[in-house]
Design a protein around this motif. Structure first.
Motif, PDB file in Angstrom:
ATOM      1  N   HIS A 130       0.856  -1.205   0.000  1.00 35.81           N
ATOM      2  CA  HIS A 130       0.000   0.000   0.000  1.00 35.81           C
ATOM      3  C   HIS A 130       0.883   1.244   0.000  1.00 35.81           C
ATOM      4  CE1 HIS A 130      -3.795   2.128   1.803  1.00 35.81           C
ATOM      5  NE2 HIS A 130      -3.061   2.981   1.093  1.00 35.81           N
ATOM      6  N   HIS A 161       1.423   5.322  -2.122  1.00 37.58           N
ATOM      7  CA  HIS A 161       0.905   6.336  -3.047  1.00 37.58           C
ATOM      8  C   HIS A 161       2.107   7.058  -3.646  1.00 37.58           C
ATOM      9  CE1 HIS A 161      -3.223   5.812  -1.658  1.00 37.58           C
ATOM     10  NE2 HIS A 161      -2.714   5.708  -0.450  1.00 37.58           N
ATOM     11  N   LYS A 182      -9.344  -0.355  -6.093  1.00 43.12           N
ATOM     12  CA  LYS A 182      -9.330   0.243  -4.748  1.00 43.12           C
ATOM     13  C   LYS A 182     -10.560   1.111  -4.576  1.00 43.12           C
ATOM     14  CE  LYS A 182      -7.519   2.148  -0.871  1.00 43.12           C
ATOM     15  NZ  LYS A 182      -6.534   3.204  -0.953  1.00 43.12           N
ATOM     16  N   HIS A 210      -6.178  -0.487   6.421  1.00 40.40           N
ATOM     17  CA  HIS A 210      -6.268   0.217   7.717  1.00 40.40           C
ATOM     18  C   HIS A 210      -7.028  -0.597   8.761  1.00 40.40           C
ATOM     19  CE1 HIS A 210      -4.789   3.332   5.151  1.00 40.40           C
ATOM     20  NE2 HIS A 210      -5.950   3.563   4.579  1.00 40.40           N
ATOM     21  N   ASP A 269       1.244   2.935   3.403  1.00 39.52           N
ATOM     22  CA  ASP A 269       0.637   4.215   3.004  1.00 39.52           C
ATOM     23  C   ASP A 269       1.741   5.235   2.708  1.00 39.52           C
ATOM     24  OD1 ASP A 269      -1.808   5.156   2.265  1.00 39.52           O
ATOM     25  OD2 ASP A 269      -2.584   5.482   4.285  1.00 39.52           O
TER      26      ASP A 269
HETATM   27 ZN   LIG Z   1      -3.640   4.958   1.229  1.00 38.76          ZN
END
Ligand SMILES: [Zn+2]
Length: 401
Positions: free
Chosen positions: A72, A74, A185, A246, A316
């Motif tokens: 995960h 970005h 997603k 999460h 993340d």
């Molecule tokens: Zn994310």
């Protein structure tokens, strides 16, 4: 016209000597030689052999392990104090340049495969590199494209906003499949970085989430959902998602993880994407609502680990200063807080993650036939947690970075 790498370069034979090997399952102490030909591992030999016609890389004291897999990230967020504003100022060319730099940071930090769970205008798809790797490799990238969200929902500014309607959802999933995304997603609840969205509130109805899963599976794609709120998690479980990110069980007051949901997540083998990994960032002040809930979130995740749920470490990366794109290494030690010891942590970030991203037959292991994606560190990361940060070499599909 540029020639394909396979024509431009002859296959490279390399023999790497190390003190031990973590093969994705077990750590084997003792001199070992890992042989690479082109982009693949061809053999793992006990002892220090010297094969003919191979470049010898002699790394006394080193551990050879599979390159890490971050499930995960970005790439479009640059881990600055306000990555959303920074991205908004970039046109697609500038964003692509920044994303390439982010991918290089990940690779230099031992992340040889990453799954981008939310970009802008499908930019991450263009960064996926052909096999074999070019001279300046990037990590292997799996891409979701813009996350599907509601009109003013979490990360709507990335361009994936749709009406809360089954037909709109099916169309959004199909568009991603047609563009070649590797995973779908969906933002099933609000999120911290979007003003006006609330973590505890579900964004889509259960009916719409069910349509998303059905359409994704019809297209042959897995679906993972950003899911903070307890009600959104319940909807995701009912909709049959493949994974959730999460999984904080966030409520207005705190954290509430009902027994039946923990049981369902475990029994249905829904992948729990634990958001872990924190690099030092002295000036960063974490949001107080997260700080207050963190012990409870960790306790819930520990409960899922103890039940035997499928868990994976997604960082993340990019969303804040403690989340640079090479942050995954810091997650390995932090997994102790959810009851995962050092050896199991290495498995989670290699073989475990490879299974979750659908590449278990190609990456995540040091074995003949697997891709030569290697992280080589100075020392034994099981005996010395800091060893993972002393990187001696990284190979991406046989190319030393
Ligand atoms: Zn994310």
């Amino acid at each position: 016209m540029a020639l394909p790498t396979s024509i431009r370069e002859r296959p490279r034979r390399t023999a790497i000597r190390a003190a031990r090997v973590f093969d994705g399952h077990v750590m084997t102490d003792g001199p070992t030689t890992v042989l690479i030909d082109g982009s693949s591992i061809t053999a793992v030999v006990s002892g220090h052999v010297e094969p003919e016609n191979a470049e010898l890389v002699d790394l006394a004291g080193a551990t050879v392990m599979p390159g890490l897999i971050d499930t995960h990230v970005h790439l479009c967020f640059d881990a600055s104090p306000d990555p959303v504003a920074t991205l908004a100022e970039r046109d697609d060319d500038a964003a692509r340049t920044a994303m390439t730099a982010a991918a290089r940071t990940a690779l230099a930090g031992g992340v040889t495969t990453l799954r981008d769970l939310g970009d802008r205008t499908y930019l991450s798809l263009g960064l996926r590199t052909p096999d074999p790797a070019p001279v300046q490799p990037l990590p292997r990238i799996l891409a979701a494209g813009p996350p599907i969200t509601t009109l003013a929902g979490h990360c709507h500014f990335l361009g994936g906003a749709i009406a809360d309607d089954p037909r709109a959802m099916r169309a959004a999933v199909r568009e991603r499949a047609e563009r070649g995304c590797d995973v779908i997603k969906v933002m099933s609840s609000g999120g911290v970085m979007t003003p006006g969205s609330r973590q505890e509130e579900a964004q889509f109805t259960r009916e719409v989430l069910t349509a998303a899963v059905d359409e994704a599976h019809r297209c042959g794609l897995p679906l993972t959902a950003h899911a903070h709120g307890t009600s959104a998690i319940a909807d995701c479980v009912a909709a049959g998602v493949d994974g959730m990110e999460h999984v904080s069980f966030w409520t207005t007051e705190g954290v509430e993880a009902p027994e039946h949901l923990l049981a369902a997540i475990t029994e249905r083998r829904i992948v729990v994407g634990m958001t872990v990994g924190m690099a030092p960032a002295p000036d960063h002040v974490p949001p107080p609502e997260i700080v207050a809930r963190l012990p409870l979130i960790l306790a819930t995740l520990r409960g899922l680990v103890e039940r035997g749920a499928v868990v994976v470490a997604g960082t993340d990366a990019g969303i804040a200063p403690p989340k640079p794109h090479d942050v995954l290494r810091t997650a390995l030690g932090q997994l102790a807080e959810v009851g995962i010891g050092p050896l199991e942590a290495l498995r989670v970030a290699t073989t475990g993650a490879a299974r979750v991203v659908g590449l278990a037959d190609r990456v995540g292991r040091i074995a003949a036939g697997f891709e030569a994606d290697l992280l080589i560190v100075d020392g034994d990361p099981l005996a010395d947690p800091e060893a993972i940060h002393r990187i001696l070499a990284v190979y991406a599909r046989g190319v030393r970075v």
